[in-house]
Scaffold this active site. Sequence first.
Site, PDB file in Angstrom:
ATOM      1  N   GLY A  10       0.843  -1.193   0.000  1.00 22.36           N
ATOM      2  CA  GLY A  10       0.000   0.000   0.000  1.00 22.36           C
ATOM      3  C   GLY A  10       0.874   1.237   0.000  1.00 22.36           C
ATOM      4  O   GLY A  10       1.674   1.441   0.914  1.00 22.36           O
ATOM      5  N   ILE A  11       0.750   2.068  -1.042  1.00 26.73           N
ATOM      6  CA  ILE A  11       1.570   3.268  -1.205  1.00 26.73           C
ATOM      7  C   ILE A  11       0.700   4.499  -0.982  1.00 26.73           C
ATOM      8  O   ILE A  11      -0.237   4.751  -1.746  1.00 26.73           O
ATOM      9  CB  ILE A  11       2.206   3.327  -2.610  1.00 26.73           C
ATOM     10  CG1 ILE A  11       3.083   2.093  -2.856  1.00 26.73           C
ATOM     11  CG2 ILE A  11       3.003   4.610  -2.795  1.00 26.73           C
ATOM     12  CD1 ILE A  11       4.287   1.994  -1.958  1.00 26.73           C
ATOM     13  N   GLY A  13       2.018   7.741  -0.601  1.00 23.83           N
ATOM     14  CA  GLY A  13       2.670   8.973  -1.027  1.00 23.83           C
ATOM     15  C   GLY A  13       3.561   9.539   0.065  1.00 23.83           C
ATOM     16  O   GLY A  13       4.282  10.511  -0.148  1.00 23.83           O
ATOM     17  N   ASP A  16       6.773   6.480   4.960  1.00 22.71           N
ATOM     18  CA  ASP A  16       6.741   5.150   5.570  1.00 22.71           C
ATOM     19  C   ASP A  16       6.434   4.053   4.562  1.00 22.71           C
ATOM     20  O   ASP A  16       7.114   3.025   4.509  1.00 22.71           O
ATOM     21  CB  ASP A  16       5.720   5.115   6.712  1.00 22.71           C
ATOM     22  CG  ASP A  16       6.102   6.019   7.867  1.00 22.71           C
ATOM     23  OD1 ASP A  16       7.316   6.228   8.071  1.00 22.71           O
ATOM     24  OD2 ASP A  16       5.200   6.524   8.550  1.00 22.71           O
ATOM     25  N   SER A  17       5.403   4.244   3.762  1.00 24.97           N
ATOM     26  CA  SER A  17       5.032   3.210   2.797  1.00 24.97           C
ATOM     27  C   SER A  17       6.085   3.069   1.704  1.00 24.97           C
ATOM     28  O   SER A  17       6.348   1.961   1.228  1.00 24.97           O
ATOM     29  CB  SER A  17       3.660   3.513   2.191  1.00 24.97           C
ATOM     30  OG  SER A  17       3.641   4.771   1.549  1.00 24.97           O
ATOM     31  N   ILE A  36      -4.420   3.581  -2.987  1.00 20.74           N
ATOM     32  CA  ILE A  36      -5.879   3.546  -2.861  1.00 20.74           C
ATOM     33  C   ILE A  36      -6.413   4.966  -2.753  1.00 20.74           C
ATOM     34  O   ILE A  36      -6.016   5.728  -1.868  1.00 20.74           O
ATOM     35  CB  ILE A  36      -6.307   2.726  -1.632  1.00 20.74           C
ATOM     36  CG1 ILE A  36      -5.865   1.264  -1.793  1.00 20.74           C
ATOM     37  CG2 ILE A  36      -7.819   2.798  -1.425  1.00 20.74           C
ATOM     38  CD1 ILE A  36      -6.167   0.388  -0.589  1.00 20.74           C
ATOM     39  N   CYS A  98     -11.039   2.306   8.700  1.00 21.55           N
ATOM     40  CA  CYS A  98     -10.416   2.422   7.377  1.00 21.55           C
ATOM     41  C   CYS A  98      -9.376   1.327   7.158  1.00 21.55           C
ATOM     42  O   CYS A  98      -9.295   0.745   6.072  1.00 21.55           O
ATOM     43  CB  CYS A  98      -9.785   3.799   7.231  1.00 21.55           C
ATOM     44  SG  CYS A  98      -9.026   4.086   5.620  1.00 21.55           S
ATOM     45  N   GLY A 122       3.107   0.360   5.543  1.00 23.55           N
ATOM     46  CA  GLY A 122       4.140   1.054   6.302  1.00 23.55           C
ATOM     47  C   GLY A 122       3.760   1.314   7.741  1.00 23.55           C
ATOM     48  O   GLY A 122       4.257   2.266   8.355  1.00 23.55           O
ATOM     49  N   CYS A 194      -8.114  12.510   7.404  1.00 25.81           N
ATOM     50  CA  CYS A 194      -7.882  12.922   6.017  1.00 25.81           C
ATOM     51  C   CYS A 194      -9.064  13.646   5.382  1.00 25.81           C
ATOM     52  O   CYS A 194      -8.882  14.463   4.479  1.00 25.81           O
ATOM     53  CB  CYS A 194      -7.478  11.715   5.165  1.00 25.81           C
ATOM     54  SG  CYS A 194      -8.790  10.479   4.941  1.00 25.81           S
TER      55      CYS A 194
END
Length: 357
Positions: A10-11, A13, A16-17, A36, A98, A122, A194
């Site tokens: 899972g990226i 941006g 950490d990821s 996602i 989530c 991450g 978010c």
Amino acid sequence: MKQETTVLVGISGGVDSAVAACMLVDEGYRVIGLNIKVLDSPESNPALQPSSLVISNREEFRIPVYTLNLSKRFREDVIGYFQEEYLAARTPNPCIVCNKKIKWAGLLEAADMLNADLVATGHYASTAFLGGRCRLYQGADKKKDQSYFLWMLQQKELLKTILPLGTLAKPEVRELARSYGVPAAEKKESQEICFVPGDDYCRYLEQAIPDLAERVRGGELVDASGRVIGHHRGYPFYTIGQRRGLGASTGEPIYVTSIDPVHNRIHTGKKTDLLSRELTASGMNWIGIEPPKKPFEATARIRYRDAPTPCRVTPLEDNRATISFHSPKSAITRGQAAVIYRDDEVLGGGSIVETTQ
């Protein structure tokens, strides 16, 4: 063989990821990224789409990245939950929902489509397979530990999950990011929800729920004796332990001690009135152990920044449990999560539905 194992990461941006993905490339895995989308138009293409997102400026860490638009699901399962919890006089934790319903669900669905064997994120936590179960542990960096947010994950998700950052501290992750050529190496972290601009959930609720003024009206603000000391503007705008913005002057600090949506009343009291020794949690999910049948000793956290506190856990019917703390806890809040630990291991968790002083 790692070279024959494909991991879908899972990226987001962020740093950490990106570091998690680079670490897996470094270890020899075949790595694919998944970004996602949750705040795009729900009507846009929900299918997997190639993305131009780059996690590293170094060629050896360039990986294919796809996007998956789950905005419709996010609006229903996370934003909808967030709004309804406040309308029910509970304080939600959308990040937990989530993780379960969007991040891991999306990763595992995309992994099937991309023929990936495992998924990774991450998060600052770690897993290990022991005693026939995949177990979940706190991250080594206790300031960044995110195991509290992962209590809803079950064996079907954890058995397919790698958490590369579990043994690292944040400064080490940033140093790795620089060595990996990650553009986000110096990117600041956001602590906000978010979808709530400026982290102002009151304004968000007013703007997001068109009929809020019809569904929620102002009411009485009362002290510990039941005496009316002021008026509130609507119970969803208050949470347990709140001190600011109460609009009442009593000559000493007062705090929200309970919220009564049935009678549209906010109860206040002294800081000591916030102390409770016991809570009941529902929807228990047991990770490290089979659902227990007898009481046992453990530690528990009642909010993200909370330190694990010694307690006795008593299983109840209907997938509930009572957690009795050996010393009083302040501002135990309905809607938040109670997560149970044995040392660094997450045994399970549930949603707080009731407190007892």
